[in-house]
Motif scaffolding. Sequence first.
Motif, short mmCIF file in Angstrom:
data_model
loop_
_atom_site.label_atom_id
_atom_site.label_comp_id
_atom_site.label_asym_id
_atom_site.label_seq_id
_atom_site.Cartn_x
_atom_site.Cartn_y
_atom_site.Cartn_z
N THR A 91 0.83 -1.20 0.00
CA THR A 91 0.00 0.00 0.00
C THR A 91 0.87 1.25 0.00
O THR A 91 0.66 2.17 -0.80
CB THR A 91 -0.93 0.01 1.22
OG1 THR A 91 -1.76 -1.16 1.20
CG2 THR A 91 -1.81 1.25 1.22
N TYR A 121 -0.85 -3.00 -6.79
CA TYR A 121 -2.30 -3.25 -6.76
C TYR A 121 -2.58 -4.72 -7.06
O TYR A 121 -3.45 -5.34 -6.44
CB TYR A 121 -3.01 -2.37 -7.79
CG TYR A 121 -3.57 -1.08 -7.24
CD1 TYR A 121 -4.40 -1.07 -6.13
CD2 TYR A 121 -3.28 0.13 -7.87
CE1 TYR A 121 -4.91 0.12 -5.64
CE2 TYR A 121 -3.81 1.32 -7.38
CZ TYR A 121 -4.61 1.31 -6.26
OH TYR A 121 -5.13 2.49 -5.78
N ASN A 134 -9.62 -3.81 -5.17
CA ASN A 134 -8.22 -3.69 -5.59
C ASN A 134 -7.96 -4.41 -6.91
O ASN A 134 -7.06 -4.01 -7.67
CB ASN A 134 -7.28 -4.24 -4.51
CG ASN A 134 -6.98 -3.20 -3.45
OD1 ASN A 134 -7.21 -2.02 -3.64
ND2 ASN A 134 -6.46 -3.63 -2.32
#
Length: 306
Positions: A91, A121, A134
């Motif tokens: 992240t 991602y 995601n």
Amino acid sequence: MFKNKRIIQTLAILLLVAVGFSGCKSKFEKLRASNDTGRKYQEAIRLYNNGKYTKALVLFDDLVKLYRGRPEAEDLNYYFAFTNYKLGDYTTARYNFKSFTDTYPGSPKAEECRYMGAYCYYLESPVYSLDQDNTLKAIEALQLFINIYPESERAEEASGLITTLRDKLERKSYENAKLYLDIGDYLAAVIAFENSLRDYPDTKYAELLEYYKIEAQYKYALNSSDRRKEERFRTAIEFSEDFVSDYPDSKYIKDANEFKSDSEKRIVAVKETLSALAVLQKEAEERIKKREEEQTLKETPVSPQG
């Protein structure tokens, strides 16, 4: 008295140990506390290259703030993003990779960082049964990379990752639709199977989706009121005929034909039932009408003669 003396001695020893530790900072801690940014920079790179990412991250975190706006900042931000990536903090890494491409769009490293941001991602895409937000973002980011760098060596790899992610979305769509069938919500199942086929026309689950759509429609008709059964069984027959036409070699052909055959028999049966009910209803209405007429005659007063 002796007990108190022993306690005092113990406390004194602990105090000396604490003082000793506080005065024996490691080289790393001393370097971090120093103002020698040049040495910090070199040590951070050395730690990164030696795979000591946790310590490297500490120094990079300090340095990116100190070098903000200076020429060295580009490389520092590059290493900072990759250090987070190496530590599995995808992240933070993708945020830093995006920040790098936004800040240094003309950098030779911009292509790599844009790809890595999308790849983070991809790594954060969960198993198919969980929320796929995601996954959708990964597809969007990877497609954007391909659009910006169509000639890149990484474009083909990005395309392969998109295929993997779409397979996951297809499976989730299929499993969700099948769940409606399993729990007996047959109309929702039919709609979900059709939506899945519409959203993923080339899905590898197409044959199963088409077959289970027949089953769901058949069971939906079976559990309907008699007045709605004919219409709904006819839809099941249409689904069966389409399936046999589209998948003539399917292992489900026999079952599809059985759904069709049974639907046809049930249409005949329900017509007979409804016809019999119509006769009974008509007879009942005639009896009621006759009784009403008889009651009216009884209640009608007779006129006196003469």
